[in-house]
Design an enzyme around this catalytic site. Structure first.
Site, PDB file in Angstrom:
ATOM      1  N   LYS A 140       0.867  -1.191   0.000  1.00  0.00           N
ATOM      2  CA  LYS A 140       0.000   0.000   0.000  1.00  0.00           C
ATOM      3  C   LYS A 140       0.901   1.236   0.000  1.00  0.00           C
ATOM      4  CE  LYS A 140      -1.707   2.868   2.865  1.00  0.00           C
ATOM      5  NZ  LYS A 140      -1.612   4.098   2.041  1.00  0.00           N
ATOM      6  N   GLU A 188      10.223   1.630  10.254  1.00  0.00           N
ATOM      7  CA  GLU A 188      11.229   2.654   9.922  1.00  0.00           C
ATOM      8  C   GLU A 188      10.526   3.990  10.082  1.00  0.00           C
ATOM      9  OE1 GLU A 188      14.302   2.176   9.323  1.00  0.00           O
ATOM     10  OE2 GLU A 188      14.462   0.087   8.731  1.00  0.00           O
ATOM     11  N   CYS A 216      13.994  11.122   5.959  1.00  0.00           N
ATOM     12  CA  CYS A 216      13.990  10.685   7.365  1.00  0.00           C
ATOM     13  C   CYS A 216      15.328  10.999   8.031  1.00  0.00           C
ATOM     14  CB  CYS A 216      13.664   9.207   7.456  1.00  0.00           C
ATOM     15  SG  CYS A 216      14.726   8.179   6.436  1.00  0.00           S
ATOM     16  N   GLU A 220       9.888  16.632  14.338  1.00  0.00           N
ATOM     17  CA  GLU A 220      10.316  16.441  12.952  1.00  0.00           C
ATOM     18  C   GLU A 220       9.506  17.394  12.063  1.00  0.00           C
ATOM     19  OE1 GLU A 220       9.185  12.784  10.955  1.00  0.00           O
ATOM     20  OE2 GLU A 220      11.217  12.598  10.155  1.00  0.00           O
TER      21      GLU A 220
HETATM   22  P1  NAD Z   1       2.594   8.628   7.569  1.00  0.00           P
HETATM   23  O1  NAD Z   1       2.907   7.921   8.828  1.00  0.00           O
HETATM   24  O2  NAD Z   1       1.566   9.690   7.588  1.00  0.00           O
HETATM   25  O3  NAD Z   1       2.111   7.593   6.442  1.00  0.00           O
HETATM   26  C1  NAD Z   1       2.912   6.493   6.054  1.00  0.00           C
HETATM   27  C2  NAD Z   1       2.032   5.429   5.445  1.00  0.00           C
HETATM   28  O4  NAD Z   1       1.181   4.910   6.459  1.00  0.00           O
HETATM   29  C3  NAD Z   1       1.107   5.929   4.323  1.00  0.00           C
HETATM   30  O5  NAD Z   1       1.036   4.941   3.318  1.00  0.00           O
HETATM   31  C4  NAD Z   1      -0.227   6.061   5.040  1.00  0.00           C
HETATM   32  O6  NAD Z   1      -1.338   5.944   4.186  1.00  0.00           O
HETATM   33  C5  NAD Z   1      -0.162   4.890   6.003  1.00  0.00           C
HETATM   34  N1  NAD Z   1      -1.057   4.978   7.163  1.00  0.00           N
HETATM   35  C6  NAD Z   1      -1.444   6.093   7.829  1.00  0.00           C
HETATM   36  N2  NAD Z   1      -2.308   5.751   8.830  1.00  0.00           N
HETATM   37  C7  NAD Z   1      -2.439   4.396   8.791  1.00  0.00           C
HETATM   38  C8  NAD Z   1      -3.213   3.456   9.539  1.00  0.00           C
HETATM   39  N3  NAD Z   1      -4.001   3.818  10.550  1.00  0.00           N
HETATM   40  N4  NAD Z   1      -3.118   2.146   9.217  1.00  0.00           N
HETATM   41  C9  NAD Z   1      -2.316   1.747   8.207  1.00  0.00           C
HETATM   42  N5  NAD Z   1      -1.598   2.592   7.439  1.00  0.00           N
HETATM   43  C10 NAD Z   1      -1.638   3.905   7.734  1.00  0.00           C
HETATM   44  O7  NAD Z   1       3.987   9.169   7.022  1.00  0.00           O
HETATM   45  P2  NAD Z   1       4.245  10.079   5.742  1.00  0.00           P
HETATM   46  O8  NAD Z   1       3.799  11.469   6.059  1.00  0.00           O
HETATM   47  O9  NAD Z   1       3.721   9.392   4.520  1.00  0.00           O
HETATM   48  O10 NAD Z   1       5.848  10.018   5.631  1.00  0.00           O
HETATM   49  C11 NAD Z   1       6.700  10.854   6.337  1.00  0.00           C
HETATM   50  C12 NAD Z   1       7.282  10.136   7.535  1.00  0.00           C
HETATM   51  O11 NAD Z   1       7.952   8.953   7.129  1.00  0.00           O
HETATM   52  C13 NAD Z   1       8.318  10.969   8.263  1.00  0.00           C
HETATM   53  O12 NAD Z   1       8.104  10.871   9.644  1.00  0.00           O
HETATM   54  C14 NAD Z   1       9.623  10.304   7.879  1.00  0.00           C
HETATM   55  O13 NAD Z   1      10.669  10.494   8.805  1.00  0.00           O
HETATM   56  C15 NAD Z   1       9.213   8.877   7.792  1.00  0.00           C
HETATM   57  N6  NAD Z   1      10.183   8.123   6.992  1.00  0.00           N
HETATM   58  C16 NAD Z   1      11.024   7.261   7.630  1.00  0.00           C
HETATM   59  C17 NAD Z   1      11.988   6.565   6.902  1.00  0.00           C
HETATM   60  C18 NAD Z   1      12.943   5.595   7.575  1.00  0.00           C
HETATM   61  O14 NAD Z   1      13.529   4.792   6.862  1.00  0.00           O
HETATM   62  N7  NAD Z   1      13.122   5.648   8.878  1.00  0.00           N
HETATM   63  C19 NAD Z   1      12.079   6.756   5.528  1.00  0.00           C
HETATM   64  C20 NAD Z   1      11.207   7.645   4.917  1.00  0.00           C
HETATM   65  C21 NAD Z   1      10.257   8.321   5.664  1.00  0.00           C
END
Ligand code: NAD
Length: 482
Positions: free
Chosen positions: A172, A247, A281, A382
C-alpha cells in the site's frame, strides 16, 4: 477515466473511493486512481496467498527466485526515466534526485537477488546423537506500507527482500504518491513474476492500510512512515502478535568541530538538510557548531542556501522542487512561525519564493534558523521540510548530551579531523547510522534503522532478507550403528 491497479492478478479500477494524484509543482491532478473497497482488499490478500502456494514461489530454489529478481531489476532499468518521472510528478523531487533513486531501486533488486542466492541455513553444533539444522522460511503474505517522500527507494527496499524470501507482497503506497508502486507492478509483470505475487492496493491509511494490518492472512508488516502512525500500528500488531518492522521519523544532529574541513562540512550539512527539500527521514535538521567556527559556517551556509535554485522539478538546473503538497507547506510554515515565537531568527529563507514560476506550486525557500536551543519545539519535532536549526556548542561532552537529547535516534553526522574523537562520539551517539566527515552516504549493503522512537528492526544489508523470514530448527536422529 480511472487508472487501474493490480489486484487478484488483474488490473482493476476497484469499488473504493477514487484517489486523485496531484502534481505539487502545479497543483493539478495528474490522474485519478481507483482503489479497492474492503471486500476487494480481503479478496486480494486471499488471492495473494493462493498464488504464493500455487506458483510454487515460496518453495522455489533460491537461485531461481534470484533470477526473477534480476529480471525485475532489468525491467526497471529499461524504464528508468519512466520510474523517475512517476516520482517527480507525484512528490515534486528534482529530476536528478529522482533519477538517482530509480537507479538505486535497480541496485536494490540486484543486491537482494545476490543475498537470496547465497543465504545459507545453519548446521548447529551437535549436543547428542542427532543432526540439527536451522532453515529459514517465508511468512506467507507480507504487507508493506510506504510513505510519500521516497517511494522509489522505500518500495524497492521492501518488495525486493520480501519477494526474495519467498513471500507474496501486498503493497500500500502513500495516498500522495501511488504512481511508483504501479510502475513497479508493471515492471514485475513484464519480468515474468507470477501475477498476484505483488499486489498494489492504492488508498488511504484508514481504509486500505488498516484493513491490511488486521487481515488474518497477513503474517508480517513492514512499515515506513511517521512515528505516531508507527506507534498506532504497533499497538494493533501487538494484539495480533504480528511481526512488524518500523522505519520511522528522525531529528538527526550534525556536529561540526572547530578543526573540521569546513568546505566539506559546509557541503555535507547543506545537502544533508536541503536535498529532497528536507523531506528525508535522515535529514540533518539540528546543526551543532563549535563556537570557534559558528559564525563563519553560518555565513557560508546562508550564502550557499540562498543560491540553491528552487524551481520546477523537471528543469535541468533545478536543485530543489516543491514540497510534496500545499498542505505540507502549511505544516512547515507553522513550524517556522513557532520557531520565531520561541525566539529563533531567520538567517535565510523562512518564506515562499515570489513570482510567476512559483505561484501555483508548493514551493518554499531553504531556511536556516539561529538563536534557538535544543529544547525548542523546532529542534525536537520532525518538521520534514527544508529547515535547519543551528545551535552553538563549546565542548565534546556537552554536544554528545545535546545530540542524544531527542526522542529520535535515526542518524548523526560528525565533522572533525580528530579521528579518536570522531570514534568516541560515534560510540556514544544513540542512532542507527553515524557518518564521519560525510553525510547521507547510504549503501544497500549496510543495515539501516532507528534507535528509540526512530524505529524497530533493520532494513537493508544481508539481514534485510531475515526480516521477511522465520527460522525453523529440524532435528534428525543419527543413532549408533548396530
Ligand atoms: P505517515 O505515517 O503519515 O504515512 C505512512 C504510510 O502509512 C502511508 O502509506 C499512510 O497511508 C499509512 N497509514 C497512515 N495511517 C495508517 C493506519 N491507521 N493504518 C495503516 N496505514 C496507515 O507518514 P508520511 O507522512 O507518509 O511520511 C513521512 C514520515 O515517514 C516521516 O516521519 C519520515 O521520517 C518517515 N520516513 C522514515 C523513513 C525511515 O527509513 N526511517 C524513511 C522515509 C520516511
Amino acid at each position: 477515466m480511472l487508472r487501474a491497479f493490480p489486484m487478484q492478478g488483474r488490473w482493476e479500477t476497484g469499488a473504493g473511493e477514487p484517489l486523485p494524484s496531484v502534481d505539487p509543482a502545479t497543483g493539478e491532478t495528474i490522474v485519478v486512481i481507483g482503489t479497492p473497497d474492503a471486500s476487494e482488499v480481503d479478496a486480494a490478500i486471499r488471492h495473494a496467498d493462493r498464488v504464493r502456494v500455487s506458483s510454487g514461489w515460496s518453495t522455489l530454489e533460491p537461485h531461481r527466485r534470484a533470477a526473477r529478481l534480476h529480471a525485475i531489476a532489468s525491467a526497471i532499468e529499461q524504464r528508468i526515466d519512466h520510474f523517475a518521472r512517476q516520482q517527480m510528478l507525484d512528490n515534486g523531487k528534482a529530476w536528478k534526485e529522482c533519477k538517482a533513486q530509480a537507479a538505486s531501486a535497480v541496485a536494490t533488486f540486484r543486491y537482494f537477488a545476490a543475498v537470496c542466492e547465497t543465504a545459507a541455513g545453519d548446521l548447529n553444533p551437535p549436543r547428542g546423537r542427532y543432526l540439527s539444522l536451522t532453515v529459514r522460511e517465508p511468512y506467507g503474505v507480507v504487507a508493506a506500507i510506504t510513505p510519500w517522500n521516497s517511494p522509489l527507494t522505500m518500495e524497492a527496499q521492501k518488495v525486493a527482500p520480501a519477494l526474495a524470501a519467498g513471500n507474496a507482497v501486498v503493497l500500500k503506497p502513500s495516498e500522495l504518491t501511488p504512481l511508483c508502486a504501479l510502475a513497479l507492478a508493471e515492471a514485475c509483470e513484464s519480468a515474468g513474476l507470477p501475477p498476484g505475487l505483488l499486489t498494489v492496493l492504492p488508498g488511504t491509511g484508514s481504509s486500505v492500510g488498516s484493513a491490511l494490518l488486521t487481515h488474518p492472512l497477513v503474517r508480517m508488516l513492514s512499515f515506513t512512515g511517521g512515528t505516531a502512525t508507527g506507534r498506532a500500528l504497533a499497538v494493533v500488531a501487538a494484539q495480533r502478535l504480528l511481526p512488524i518492522a518500523l522505519e520511522l521519523g528522525g531529528k538527526s544532529p550534525q556536529i561540526v568541530f572547530d578543526d573540521a574541513d569546513l568546505d566539506a562540512a559546509e557541503k555535507g550539512v547543506l545537502d544533508g538538510i536541503f536535498e529532497g527539500m528536507g523531506q528525508s527521514c535522515v535529514a540533518g535538521s539540528r546543526l551543532f557548531v563549535q563556537r570557534g567556527v559558528h559564525d563563519e559556517l553560518v555565513q557560508r551556509l546562508v550564502r550557499r542556501a540562498s543560491s540553491l535554485r528552487v524551481g520546477p522539478p523537471q528543469a535541468e538546473d533545478t536543485d530543489l522542487g516543491p514540497l510534496v503538497s500545499h498542505a505540507h507547506r502549511e505544516h512547515v510554515e507553522r513550524h517556522v512561525r513557532g520557531a520565531l515565537d520561541e525566539g529563533g531568527a531567520i538567517a535565510t529563507g523562512g518564506r515562499r519564493p515570489e513570482g510567476e514560476t512559483w505561484a501555483r506550486g508548493a514551493y518554499y525557500l531553504p531556511t536556516i534558523i539561529t538563536g534557538l536551543d535544543n529544547r525548542a519545539r523546532a529542534c525536537r519535532q520532525e518538521i520534514f521540510g527544508p529547515v535547519l536549526c543551528v545551535i552553538p556548542f563549546d565542548d565534546e561532552r556537552e554536544v554528545i548530551a545535546q545530540a542524544n537529547d531527542s526522542d529520535y535516534g535515526l542518524a548523526c553526522g560528525i565533522w572533525t579531523s580528530d579521528f579518536p574523537r570522531a570514534w568516541r562520539i560515534a560510540a556514544a551517539i544513540q542512532a542507527g547510522t553515524v557518518w564521519i566527515n560525510t553525510y547521507k552516504q547510504l549503501s544497500i549493503a549496510a543495515p539501516f534503522g532507528g534507535y528509540k522512537d526512530s524505529g524497530l528492526g533493520r532494513e537493508k544489508g544481508p539481514g534485510g532478507l531475515e526480516l521477511y523470514r522465520q527460522s525453523k530448527s529440524i532435528y534428525l536422529a543419527t543413532p549408533d550403528e548396530h
